[in-house]
Design an enzyme around this catalytic site. Structure first.
Site, mmCIF file in Angstrom:
data_model
loop_
_atom_site.group_PDB
_atom_site.id
_atom_site.type_symbol
_atom_site.label_atom_id
_atom_site.label_comp_id
_atom_site.label_asym_id
_atom_site.label_seq_id
_atom_site.Cartn_x
_atom_site.Cartn_y
_atom_site.Cartn_z
ATOM 1 N N GLU A 104 0.831 -1.201 0.000
ATOM 2 C CA GLU A 104 0.000 0.000 0.000
ATOM 3 C C GLU A 104 0.869 1.256 0.000
ATOM 4 O O GLU A 104 1.920 1.302 0.617
ATOM 5 C CB GLU A 104 -0.938 -0.027 1.205
ATOM 6 N N CYS A 117 3.459 8.506 1.339
ATOM 7 C CA CYS A 117 3.932 7.529 2.325
ATOM 8 C C CYS A 117 4.185 6.217 1.591
ATOM 9 O O CYS A 117 3.274 5.599 1.047
ATOM 10 C CB CYS A 117 2.861 7.388 3.398
ATOM 11 N N CYS A 124 6.230 -7.040 7.449
ATOM 12 C CA CYS A 124 7.344 -6.566 8.271
ATOM 13 C C CYS A 124 7.664 -7.640 9.297
ATOM 14 O O CYS A 124 6.760 -8.250 9.857
ATOM 15 C CB CYS A 124 6.965 -5.265 8.981
ATOM 16 N N CYS A 128 6.036 -5.383 15.916
ATOM 17 C CA CYS A 128 5.631 -4.452 16.973
ATOM 18 C C CYS A 128 4.161 -4.774 17.296
ATOM 19 O O CYS A 128 3.361 -4.970 16.378
ATOM 20 C CB CYS A 128 5.750 -3.012 16.503
ATOM 21 N N CYS A 131 1.083 -2.767 15.722
ATOM 22 C CA CYS A 131 1.086 -2.450 14.284
ATOM 23 C C CYS A 131 0.432 -3.545 13.459
ATOM 24 O O CYS A 131 0.773 -4.722 13.584
ATOM 25 C CB CYS A 131 2.528 -2.234 13.827
ATOM 26 N N CYS A 357 -1.485 5.601 10.043
ATOM 27 C CA CYS A 357 -0.283 4.904 10.501
ATOM 28 C C CYS A 357 -0.615 3.585 11.154
ATOM 29 O O CYS A 357 -1.464 3.519 12.031
ATOM 30 C CB CYS A 357 0.400 5.732 11.588
HETATM 31 N N1 SAH Z 1 8.728 0.519 10.209
HETATM 32 C C1 SAH Z 1 8.958 1.894 10.405
HETATM 33 C C2 SAH Z 1 8.111 2.781 9.505
HETATM 34 C C3 SAH Z 1 6.690 2.385 9.273
HETATM 35 S S1 SAH Z 1 5.553 2.551 10.578
HETATM 36 C C4 SAH Z 1 8.743 2.279 11.850
HETATM 37 O O1 SAH Z 1 8.239 1.475 12.598
HETATM 38 O O2 SAH Z 1 9.148 3.377 12.215
HETATM 39 C C5 SAH Z 1 5.260 4.319 10.691
HETATM 40 C C6 SAH Z 1 4.848 4.777 12.082
HETATM 41 O O3 SAH Z 1 3.547 4.311 12.434
HETATM 42 C C7 SAH Z 1 5.784 4.253 13.179
HETATM 43 O O4 SAH Z 1 6.108 5.279 14.088
HETATM 44 C C8 SAH Z 1 4.929 3.207 13.834
HETATM 45 O O5 SAH Z 1 5.350 2.932 15.126
HETATM 46 C C9 SAH Z 1 3.576 3.848 13.764
HETATM 47 N N2 SAH Z 1 2.472 2.911 14.000
HETATM 48 C C10 SAH Z 1 2.462 1.580 13.787
HETATM 49 N N3 SAH Z 1 1.248 1.066 14.136
HETATM 50 C C11 SAH Z 1 0.495 2.098 14.575
HETATM 51 C C12 SAH Z 1 -0.851 2.208 15.042
HETATM 52 N N4 SAH Z 1 -1.650 1.163 15.096
HETATM 53 N N5 SAH Z 1 -1.301 3.422 15.405
HETATM 54 C C13 SAH Z 1 -0.496 4.513 15.288
HETATM 55 N N6 SAH Z 1 0.765 4.482 14.841
HETATM 56 C C14 SAH Z 1 1.269 3.283 14.485
HETATM 57 FE FE1 SF4 Z 2 7.258 -2.970 11.177
HETATM 58 FE FE2 SF4 Z 2 4.994 -1.882 11.985
HETATM 59 FE FE3 SF4 Z 2 7.007 -2.155 13.698
HETATM 60 FE FE4 SF4 Z 2 7.200 -0.349 11.723
HETATM 61 S S1 SF4 Z 2 5.733 -0.329 13.413
HETATM 62 S S2 SF4 Z 2 8.766 -1.826 12.375
HETATM 63 S S3 SF4 Z 2 6.067 -1.428 10.100
HETATM 64 S S4 SF4 Z 2 5.876 -3.841 12.721
#
Ligand code: SAH
Ligand code: SF4
Length: 390
Positions: A104, A117, A124, A128, A131, A357
């Site tokens: 996406e 973006c 990934c 986390c 996410c 995000c």
């Molecule tokens: N992998 C990289 C970039 C992609 S995620 C990273 O983790 O930084 C982009 C941002 O969205 C990151 O700061 C991530 O922590 C945040 N993010 C992930 N899941 C989210 C959620 N459910 N709600 C809000 N922000 C989120």
């Molecule tokens: Fe991967 Fe989502 Fe963690 Fe970013 S926030 S490193 S996209 S699992």
């Protein structure tokens, strides 16, 4: 009577894609055709300044060369599977890569500018816990062509060719904040951003590119020297205890090591370069005033020139967390601003189309996962078996 006809499938297009090649590689391809090096500049201009995908239209090149190029090469874009437009103007594409994998890409418009973006991986591996992308089954790195292609496709969609001046363009920024961890696909990301930042093509200046990382420490310092773009770090916690619980990467590279790498980044990339710390607010997990004070102490003592970006958790189906109340988020922000930090609260964009995000996850994966879950619920599948192949 209905007659059916079988039509042989079209032979696969095996021509090499020119997108994603560096200038040097393009020069080699042209040299192999007996062309002079200055032709690279012209071809580069057609591809990345004009946005041209059709060789016959590249009229500054000799007709014979255009024909040879068309026989051997292609200038491709990712295929659009769906395009969705949010009520707030955010546009999201589900894009298919040549092998059928999907990612996406999102465009988030502001008044007179906008950020694209871009995803760097299919899925990934960082897992986390907050996410949605991190729950995706399939993972592969995207190629440089696939990363650059996302931005070019967005420009196609808004008709923003030839490359406008920096002041007049709507697609003014690139943020590596889509699906995937950019620093785990390092080579392709560096190669792609060098193409995007080339002044004779897409011409994105390095202050208009932001790389967001969950904190893969070994590549943070490298990136300062190789790209020097804006760095955003997904910190999300002020203690290792909390960060360990929500981001598995922290067990390998704890906060102290992460901050040391950020300090070096700043030094290498230029002292005026602020590091943005992204902080997701999860109800009852990391959103108290005590957490905010601890965060201030942590960053003040690190000596890093820092800004914050507060992101209230964006919910997704089945997520293990909740979004805090607006009041809680504001109170948290006030502690940071009172300490002298910029700490804007990020307004979620494109929530209605799951473009905000952490909500990105390709539709095919959503369907596939629900199929897997349904079968597991029926006791058909072993939950520990490897995921289905697509
Ligand atoms: N992998 C990289 C970039 C992609 S995620 C990273 O983790 O930084 C982009 C941002 O969205 C990151 O700061 C991530 O922590 C945040 N993010 C992930 N899941 C989210 C959620 N459910 N709600 C809000 N922000 C989120
Ligand atoms: Fe991967 Fe989502 Fe963690 Fe970013 S926030 S490193 S996209 S699992």
């Amino acid at each position: 009577m209905i007659e059916t006809q079988t039509i042989a499938p079209a032979p696969a297009d095996t021509r090499r894609d020119l997108i994603g090649l560096s200038r040097e590689e393009l020069a080699q391809e042209l040299a192999a055709l007996g062309e002079k090096p200055f032709r690279v500049k012209q071809l580069w201009h057609w591809i990345y300044h004009q946005g041209e995908t059709d060789f016959p239209a590249m009229t500054t090149l000799a007709k014979g060369l255009r024909e040879t190029l068309a026989e051997r090469f292609a200038v491709r874009r990712p295929r659009v599977v769906t395009e969705q437009n949010s009520a707030d103007g955010t546009r999201k594409w589900l894009l298919a890569m040549p092998d059928g994998n999907q990612v996406e890409t999102v465009h988030i418009p502001e008044e007179d500018r906008g950020a694209v973006c871009v995803s760097t991986q299919v899925g990934c591996t960082m897992t986390c816990r907050f996410c949605h992308t991190g729950t995706q089954l399939l993972v592969r790195n995207l190629s440089a062509a696939e990363i650059v292609g996302q931005f070019m496709l967005a420009r196609d969609s808004y008709g923003e060719w030839p490359t406008p001046t920096d002041e007049t363009r709507h697609l003014s920024n690139v943020v590596l904040m889509g699906m995937g961890e950019p620093l785990l696909n390092y080579d392709a990301v560096v190669r792609a951003m060098k193409i995007v930042m080339d002044p004779e093509g897409i011409a994105m200046s390095k202050r208009r590119v932001t790389l967001s990382t969950s904190g893969y420490v070994p590549n943070i310092r490298r990136c300062a020297a190789d790209l020097g773009v804006k760095l955003a770090v997904s910190l999300h916690a002020a203690t290792d205890e909390v960060r360990d619980a929500i981001m598995p990467i922290n067990r390998k590279y704890p906060i102290a090591e992460l901050l040391a790498a950020c300090r070096d980044y700043q030094e290498i990339a230029g002292a005026r370069q602020y590091v943005t710390f992204e902080y997701i607010l999860l109800k009852g997990v990391n959103d108290s005033l005590a957490d905010a004070r601890q965060l201030v102490r942590l960053i003040e003592s690190s000596g890093i020139g820092a800004k914050f970006n507060l992101i209230p958790f964006n919910a997704w189906p089945g997520a293990p967390y909740e979004t805090p109340a607006v009041k809680t988020v504001q109170a948290f922000a006030e502690v940071l601003t009172a300490a002298g930090f910029a700490a804007p609260i990020r307004v979620p964009r494109g929530r209605d189309i799951l473009a905000a995000c952490g909500q990105l996850r390709s539709a095919s994966e959503r369907q596939k996962l629900s199929r897997v879950r349904a079968r597991q619920a029926e006791g058909i599948d072993d939950p520990h078996a490897p995921p289905e192949k697509s």
